[in-house]
Design a protein around this motif. Sequence first.
Motif, PDB file in Angstrom:
ATOM      1  N   HIS A  68       0.795  -1.324  -0.036  1.00 25.19           N
ATOM      2  CA  HIS A  68      -0.049  -0.070  -0.128  1.00 25.19           C
ATOM      3  C   HIS A  68       0.957   1.311   0.176  1.00 25.19           C
ATOM      4  O   HIS A  68       1.913   1.471   0.760  1.00 25.19           O
ATOM      5  N   ASP A  69       0.296   2.221  -0.752  1.00 25.99           N
ATOM      6  CA  ASP A  69       1.190   3.623  -0.702  1.00 25.99           C
ATOM      7  C   ASP A  69       0.617   4.455   0.313  1.00 25.99           C
ATOM      8  O   ASP A  69      -0.302   3.970   1.166  1.00 25.99           O
ATOM      9  N   GLU A  70       0.845   5.629   0.488  1.00 24.84           N
ATOM     10  CA  GLU A  70       0.798   6.687   1.687  1.00 24.84           C
ATOM     11  C   GLU A  70      -1.020   7.084   1.423  1.00 24.84           C
ATOM     12  O   GLU A  70      -1.382   7.535   2.403  1.00 24.84           O
ATOM     13  N   SER A  71      -1.536   6.886   0.393  1.00 22.36           N
ATOM     14  CA  SER A  71      -2.782   7.268  -0.056  1.00 22.36           C
ATOM     15  C   SER A  71      -3.754   6.336   0.542  1.00 22.36           C
ATOM     16  O   SER A  71      -5.139   6.583   0.410  1.00 22.36           O
ATOM     17  N   THR A  72      -3.374   5.058   1.099  1.00 26.36           N
ATOM     18  CA  THR A  72      -4.254   4.140   1.486  1.00 26.36           C
ATOM     19  C   THR A  72      -4.815   4.423   2.562  1.00 26.36           C
ATOM     20  O   THR A  72      -4.473   5.072   3.534  1.00 26.36           O
ATOM     21  N   GLU A  73      -6.250   4.142   2.794  1.00 25.68           N
ATOM     22  CA  GLU A  73      -7.219   4.594   3.757  1.00 25.68           C
ATOM     23  C   GLU A  73      -7.274   3.452   4.882  1.00 25.68           C
ATOM     24  O   GLU A  73      -7.479   2.337   4.669  1.00 25.68           O
ATOM     25  N   SER A 100       4.638  10.941  17.451  1.00 22.33           N
ATOM     26  CA  SER A 100       5.663   9.712  17.130  1.00 22.33           C
ATOM     27  C   SER A 100       6.031   9.666  15.924  1.00 22.33           C
ATOM     28  O   SER A 100       7.036   8.816  15.551  1.00 22.33           O
ATOM     29  N   GLY A 101       5.415  10.704  14.792  1.00 19.89           N
ATOM     30  CA  GLY A 101       6.014  10.568  13.453  1.00 19.89           C
ATOM     31  C   GLY A 101       5.592   9.397  12.609  1.00 19.89           C
ATOM     32  O   GLY A 101       6.208   9.137  11.677  1.00 19.89           O
ATOM     33  N   VAL A 102       4.463   9.134  12.676  1.00 21.37           N
ATOM     34  CA  VAL A 102       3.415   8.121  11.924  1.00 21.37           C
ATOM     35  C   VAL A 102       3.289   9.140  10.532  1.00 21.37           C
ATOM     36  O   VAL A 102       2.869  10.203  10.201  1.00 21.37           O
ATOM     37  N   LYS A 103       3.779   8.229   9.278  1.00 20.53           N
ATOM     38  CA  LYS A 103       3.662   8.777   7.938  1.00 20.53           C
ATOM     39  C   LYS A 103       2.032   8.819   7.459  1.00 20.53           C
ATOM     40  O   LYS A 103       1.551   9.698   7.195  1.00 20.53           O
ATOM     41  N   CYS A 104       1.601   7.656   7.582  1.00 22.28           N
ATOM     42  CA  CYS A 104       0.167   7.654   6.904  1.00 22.28           C
ATOM     43  C   CYS A 104      -0.810   7.866   8.351  1.00 22.28           C
ATOM     44  O   CYS A 104      -0.819   6.955   9.057  1.00 22.28           O
ATOM     45  N   VAL A 177       0.974  -1.490   7.949  1.00 23.05           N
ATOM     46  CA  VAL A 177       0.482  -1.051   6.643  1.00 23.05           C
ATOM     47  C   VAL A 177       1.401  -1.365   5.594  1.00 23.05           C
ATOM     48  O   VAL A 177       0.682  -1.738   4.511  1.00 23.05           O
ATOM     49  N   GLN A 178       2.741  -1.330   5.445  1.00 24.51           N
ATOM     50  CA  GLN A 178       3.448  -1.682   4.396  1.00 24.51           C
ATOM     51  C   GLN A 178       3.374  -3.559   4.042  1.00 24.51           C
ATOM     52  O   GLN A 178       3.841  -3.990   3.134  1.00 24.51           O
ATOM     53  N   GLY A 179       3.467  -4.111   5.356  1.00 20.77           N
ATOM     54  CA  GLY A 179       3.591  -5.647   5.034  1.00 20.77           C
ATOM     55  C   GLY A 179       2.155  -6.211   5.029  1.00 20.77           C
ATOM     56  O   GLY A 179       1.294  -5.757   4.493  1.00 20.77           O
ATOM     57  N   THR A 180       2.138  -7.698   5.275  1.00 17.45           N
ATOM     58  CA  THR A 180       1.046  -8.427   5.229  1.00 17.45           C
ATOM     59  C   THR A 180       0.979  -9.423   6.369  1.00 17.45           C
ATOM     60  O   THR A 180       2.154  -9.497   7.067  1.00 17.45           O
ATOM     61  N   THR A 181      -0.218 -10.097   6.516  1.00 16.87           N
ATOM     62  CA  THR A 181      -0.293 -11.027   7.432  1.00 16.87           C
ATOM     63  C   THR A 181      -0.754 -12.396   6.553  1.00 16.87           C
ATOM     64  O   THR A 181      -1.551 -12.402   5.793  1.00 16.87           O
ATOM     65  N   LEU A 182      -0.342 -13.421   7.373  1.00 15.44           N
ATOM     66  CA  LEU A 182      -0.746 -14.784   6.887  1.00 15.44           C
ATOM     67  C   LEU A 182      -1.566 -15.611   8.125  1.00 15.44           C
ATOM     68  O   LEU A 182      -1.042 -15.566   9.303  1.00 15.44           O
ATOM     69  N   THR A 183      -2.745 -15.917   7.813  1.00 14.47           N
ATOM     70  CA  THR A 183      -3.381 -16.715   8.940  1.00 14.47           C
ATOM     71  C   THR A 183      -3.720 -18.210   8.597  1.00 14.47           C
ATOM     72  O   THR A 183      -4.112 -18.521   7.325  1.00 14.47           O
ATOM     73  N   ILE A 184      -3.387 -18.753   9.253  1.00 14.78           N
ATOM     74  CA  ILE A 184      -3.369 -20.502   9.160  1.00 14.78           C
ATOM     75  C   ILE A 184      -4.360 -20.927  10.416  1.00 14.78           C
ATOM     76  O   ILE A 184      -4.500 -20.642  11.553  1.00 14.78           O
ATOM     77  N   ASN A 185      -5.312 -21.658   9.753  1.00 17.95           N
ATOM     78  CA  ASN A 185      -6.347 -22.240  10.404  1.00 17.95           C
ATOM     79  C   ASN A 185      -6.383 -23.818  10.274  1.00 17.95           C
ATOM     80  O   ASN A 185      -5.716 -24.482   9.969  1.00 17.95           O
ATOM     81  N   LYS A 186      -7.425 -24.188  11.285  1.00 15.34           N
ATOM     82  CA  LYS A 186      -7.275 -25.973  11.408  1.00 15.34           C
ATOM     83  C   LYS A 186      -8.367 -26.460  10.639  1.00 15.34           C
ATOM     84  O   LYS A 186      -8.512 -27.566  10.661  1.00 15.34           O
ATOM     85  N   LYS A 187      -8.787 -25.572   9.771  1.00 20.03           N
ATOM     86  CA  LYS A 187     -10.027 -26.036   8.795  1.00 20.03           C
ATOM     87  C   LYS A 187      -9.466 -26.952   7.520  1.00 20.03           C
ATOM     88  O   LYS A 187     -10.290 -27.704   6.881  1.00 20.03           O
ATOM     89  N   GLY A 188      -8.230 -26.726   7.249  1.00 18.36           N
ATOM     90  CA  GLY A 188      -7.819 -27.329   5.790  1.00 18.36           C
ATOM     91  C   GLY A 188      -6.208 -27.143   5.938  1.00 18.36           C
ATOM     92  O   GLY A 188      -5.733 -26.530   6.584  1.00 18.36           O
ATOM     93  N   SER A 189      -5.806 -27.877   4.674  1.00 22.37           N
ATOM     94  CA  SER A 189      -4.296 -27.602   4.378  1.00 22.37           C
ATOM     95  C   SER A 189      -3.755 -26.471   3.514  1.00 22.37           C
ATOM     96  O   SER A 189      -2.577 -26.637   3.357  1.00 22.37           O
TER      97      SER A 189
END
Length: 367
Positions: A68-73, A100-104, A177-189
């Motif tokens: 995401h860039d700086e214009s991301t809501e 604290s100096g947050v950009k977005c 904001v710039q990274g991503t997240t992976l969610t692993i659940n127990k419902k499947g492989s």
Amino acid sequence: MEPAASDQVPLDLHQVKKAVQALLAYLKSTSGQTRLLDETQQICLLLTFWKIPKQEQTIRIPLPHALHDESTEVCLFTRDEPNMTSDQTERFYKTLLTQSGVKCMPQVIPFKVLKTEYKPFEAKRKLLGNFNIFLADARIRRRLPSHIGKHFYERKKAPLSVNLMSKHLARDLDRLVQGTTLTINKKGSCCLVRVAHSGMTTDEIVENIATAVSTISTKLHLKGRSIKIIHIKSHTSVALPIYTSDLSHLKVLEEQLKEARLAKETKKSKEKAGLKVNQDGVKEAVAEKDVECSSGDEDDEEEEEIPQLVPMESPRKKRKLKAASRKVAKKVPKPVSAKRGQKPRQGQRKLGKKAPKSQQKKQEKSV
């Protein structure tokens, strides 16, 4: 702890680059047909495991090239500050973020406003569509699911936890904001994670994929080479494989699982054995004390014989018991005599009249 060499996924970057080029070519050819607006499409990693995970896990992945860039809501849910109104808490957290100096700069929504103004379903849908990323104060994150609804989780826009009291608040927010997240659940492989978009260059997408795979392999709770296949795809394209695990990895994984089970069983057996040893030790100590006491008594008996006094049972207890048994025998309920003119109840005997004295004498003589 750094992962072992066997846990790392050996990616062939040349093969990854070929797959990325083919995917970008497909997205460019179909962009005019499927989309009215010139928007970028998300590129995702599709991970397939050998075994279904036994526990859920959330992995945060910092990426070298931001999704995401700086214009991301961005929306931030905060707790209600004591002795402050909703407007005052909003201003308080905005000044905290600027200092604290947050950009977005995110849109601050206090928890009280979320409960009152965004209670209707339509308001929640508008809130979901207005923002791309949702953040939540770590102090109120567990209270949010009942107030935001299931649609945030179905659209993969669940609020990410942030420690607003952290000294490195700007760095933490930028990573989220710039990274991503992976969610692993127990419902499947299988599980999906966004790592790039079609507006990036080929080299940027390859770097993001390499860093994402390395962080996933290091932070994954599953031991050994548990990843079976890795694909890259968009929401409309076919999944292109970039890594395929060897079949021998499954045997190694099963052996590691067996070793882990055996280690757990041995640990439990050792704990039980330790408890038994402790109990035996206590018993042995008690026995030694008894032996010492008996030896001391023998010495005393040699010096002076003391007659052993046997406690006698007091006769009062027996009398009390007999008296109690008599009282119980006396308290036997007597049959209720039926009144004249009343019919006997069901199961009750009919009481006959007494015979006259003359008849009683005749019966006694006959006997």
